[in-house]
Write a protein that holds these residues in place. Structure first.
Motif, PDB file in Angstrom:
ATOM      1  N   PHE A  25       0.857  -1.504  -0.219  1.00 47.19           N
ATOM      2  CA  PHE A  25       0.048  -0.102  -0.173  1.00 47.19           C
ATOM      3  C   PHE A  25       0.725   1.503  -0.180  1.00 47.19           C
ATOM      4  O   PHE A  25       0.967   2.500  -0.669  1.00 47.19           O
ATOM      5  CB  PHE A  25      -0.568   0.335   1.405  1.00 47.19           C
ATOM      6  N   ALA A  26       1.932   1.063   0.749  1.00 46.25           N
ATOM      7  CA  ALA A  26       2.964   2.195   0.767  1.00 46.25           C
ATOM      8  C   ALA A  26       4.397   1.913   1.052  1.00 46.25           C
ATOM      9  O   ALA A  26       5.078   1.797   1.701  1.00 46.25           O
ATOM     10  CB  ALA A  26       2.475   3.197   2.196  1.00 46.25           C
ATOM     11  N   PRO A  27       4.719   1.299  -0.446  1.00 49.15           N
ATOM     12  CA  PRO A  27       6.313   1.779  -0.489  1.00 49.15           C
ATOM     13  C   PRO A  27       7.019   2.766  -0.222  1.00 49.15           C
ATOM     14  O   PRO A  27       8.478   2.307   0.021  1.00 49.15           O
ATOM     15  CB  PRO A  27       6.441   1.322  -1.992  1.00 49.15           C
ATOM     16  N   GLN A  28       6.546   3.863  -0.023  1.00 49.07           N
ATOM     17  CA  GLN A  28       7.277   5.594   0.466  1.00 49.07           C
ATOM     18  C   GLN A  28       7.331   5.993   2.145  1.00 49.07           C
ATOM     19  O   GLN A  28       7.715   6.776   2.168  1.00 49.07           O
ATOM     20  CB  GLN A  28       7.347   6.036  -0.278  1.00 49.07           C
ATOM     21  N   LEU A  29       6.487   4.087   2.667  1.00 48.98           N
ATOM     22  CA  LEU A  29       6.301   5.147   4.056  1.00 48.98           C
ATOM     23  C   LEU A  29       7.096   5.729   4.631  1.00 48.98           C
ATOM     24  O   LEU A  29       8.537   4.901   4.531  1.00 48.98           O
ATOM     25  CB  LEU A  29       5.008   3.796   4.621  1.00 48.98           C
ATOM     26  N   ARG A  30       7.373   6.680   5.352  1.00 50.74           N
ATOM     27  CA  ARG A  30       8.184   6.416   6.738  1.00 50.74           C
ATOM     28  C   ARG A  30       7.801   6.208   7.747  1.00 50.74           C
ATOM     29  O   ARG A  30       6.766   5.619   8.333  1.00 50.74           O
ATOM     30  CB  ARG A  30       7.832   8.548   6.849  1.00 50.74           C
ATOM     31  N   VAL A  31       8.796   5.266   7.953  1.00 46.87           N
ATOM     32  CA  VAL A  31       8.395   4.521   9.249  1.00 46.87           C
ATOM     33  C   VAL A  31       9.364   5.272  10.682  1.00 46.87           C
ATOM     34  O   VAL A  31      10.490   5.361  10.513  1.00 46.87           O
ATOM     35  CB  VAL A  31       8.898   3.239   9.332  1.00 46.87           C
ATOM     36  N   LEU A  32       9.202   5.031  11.565  1.00 52.46           N
ATOM     37  CA  LEU A  32       9.204   5.631  12.828  1.00 52.46           C
ATOM     38  C   LEU A  32       9.843   4.455  14.135  1.00 52.46           C
ATOM     39  O   LEU A  32       8.439   4.006  14.496  1.00 52.46           O
ATOM     40  CB  LEU A  32       9.026   6.837  13.694  1.00 52.46           C
ATOM     41  N   ALA A  33      10.907   4.001  14.690  1.00 58.07           N
ATOM     42  CA  ALA A  33      10.500   2.757  15.093  1.00 58.07           C
ATOM     43  C   ALA A  33      11.519   3.197  16.447  1.00 58.07           C
ATOM     44  O   ALA A  33      12.068   4.326  16.593  1.00 58.07           O
ATOM     45  CB  ALA A  33      12.281   2.351  14.417  1.00 58.07           C
ATOM     46  N   VAL A  34      10.828   3.073  17.523  1.00 57.38           N
ATOM     47  CA  VAL A  34      10.240   3.510  19.053  1.00 57.38           C
ATOM     48  C   VAL A  34      10.420   2.586  20.015  1.00 57.38           C
ATOM     49  O   VAL A  34      10.386   1.825  19.572  1.00 57.38           O
ATOM     50  CB  VAL A  34       9.150   4.527  18.948  1.00 57.38           C
ATOM     51  N   ASN A  35      11.606   3.044  20.724  1.00 61.02           N
ATOM     52  CA  ASN A  35      11.679   2.691  22.623  1.00 61.02           C
ATOM     53  C   ASN A  35      10.831   2.696  23.132  1.00 61.02           C
ATOM     54  O   ASN A  35       9.671   4.452  22.635  1.00 61.02           O
ATOM     55  CB  ASN A  35      13.776   2.618  22.598  1.00 61.02           C
ATOM     56  N   GLU A  36      10.872   1.999  24.571  1.00 62.53           N
ATOM     57  CA  GLU A  36       9.815   2.685  25.571  1.00 62.53           C
ATOM     58  C   GLU A  36      10.331   4.017  25.868  1.00 62.53           C
ATOM     59  O   GLU A  36       9.365   4.571  26.912  1.00 62.53           O
ATOM     60  CB  GLU A  36       9.853   1.715  26.203  1.00 62.53           C
ATOM     61  N   HIS A  37      11.639   4.323  25.475  1.00 62.17           N
ATOM     62  CA  HIS A  37      11.321   6.232  26.360  1.00 62.17           C
ATOM     63  C   HIS A  37      11.195   6.939  25.466  1.00 62.17           C
ATOM     64  O   HIS A  37      11.141   8.366  25.714  1.00 62.17           O
ATOM     65  CB  HIS A  37      12.902   6.495  26.092  1.00 62.17           C
ATOM     66  N   GLY A  38      10.570   6.724  23.535  1.00 58.34           N
ATOM     67  CA  GLY A  38       9.695   7.446  23.041  1.00 58.34           C
ATOM     68  C   GLY A  38      10.815   8.112  22.896  1.00 58.34           C
ATOM     69  O   GLY A  38      10.604   8.833  21.514  1.00 58.34           O
ATOM     70  N   GLN A  39      12.556   7.874  22.440  1.00 59.39           N
ATOM     71  CA  GLN A  39      13.279   7.935  21.857  1.00 59.39           C
ATOM     72  C   GLN A  39      13.098   7.488  20.331  1.00 59.39           C
ATOM     73  O   GLN A  39      12.371   5.863  20.097  1.00 59.39           O
ATOM     74  CB  GLN A  39      14.713   7.138  22.258  1.00 59.39           C
ATOM     75  N   PHE A  40      13.289   8.114  19.037  1.00 64.32           N
ATOM     76  CA  PHE A  40      13.397   7.534  17.727  1.00 64.32           C
ATOM     77  C   PHE A  40      14.024   7.163  16.829  1.00 64.32           C
ATOM     78  O   PHE A  40      14.958   8.646  16.201  1.00 64.32           O
ATOM     79  CB  PHE A  40      11.892   6.701  17.140  1.00 64.32           C
TER      80      PHE A  40
END
Ligand SMILES: O=c1ccn([C@H]2C[C@H](O)[C@@H](CO)O2)c(=O)[nH]1
Ligand SMILES: [Zn+2]
Length: 131
Positions: free
Chosen positions: A97-112
């Motif tokens: 559906f979205a080959p150009q999607l921006r992905v934000l990988a987040v940790n439990e501290h909210g850093q990404f």
């Protein structure tokens, strides 16, 4: 909506995680260009392989509400200090559906950290591959 706000939505969705087997709570929030956000959490199953990831839950919610285009950013929040990047199955489903999607990988501290789906799944197999 800012990245920080989307990250917050993903973190909050971990509260709905059903993960009695792995005890690894994941939340996801998918932002569309009109501002709509589809959220999800991981839902595990006693038949372990039937488990669905948080980001695929959000994806299925979006598609089943008729929203198959205009996806801009997906935040995925895991548990622990590591950034939660999507698994291979989720990368493939998102690529449809979205080959150009921006992905934000987040940790439990909210850093990404961020990456595009095309970076995460280079030379992917998608709808045009069938033509
Ligand atoms: O990106 C990921 C990685 C893992 N999980 C879930 C699946 C399973 O319930 C648990 C452990 O793998 O975390 C997700 O929801 N998203
Ligand atoms: Zn996955």
């Amino acid at each position: 909506m800012t990245d920080k706000e989307l990250v917050q939505r993903a973190l909050e969705m971990r509260n709905f995680s059903y993960a009695p087997y792995s005890h690894f709570a994941v939340g996801a929030a998918l932002l569309c260009e009109d501002g709509t956000v589809f959220t999800g959490c991981n839902v595990e199953n006693a038949a372990y392989g039937s488990t669905i990831c948080a980001e695929r839950t959000a994806l299925v919610k979006a598609v089943s509400e008729g929203r198959t285009t205009g996806w801009t950013t997906l935040a995925i929040a895991g548990s622990g200090a590591d950034f939660c990047w999507p698994c291979g199955a989720c990368r493939q489903m998102l690529y449809e559906f979205a080959p150009q999607l921006r992905v934000l990988a987040v940790n439990e501290h909210g850093q990404f950290q961020q990456a595009s789906l095309s970076e995460l799944l280079p030379m992917g197999f998608g709808p045009s591959s069938l033509k």
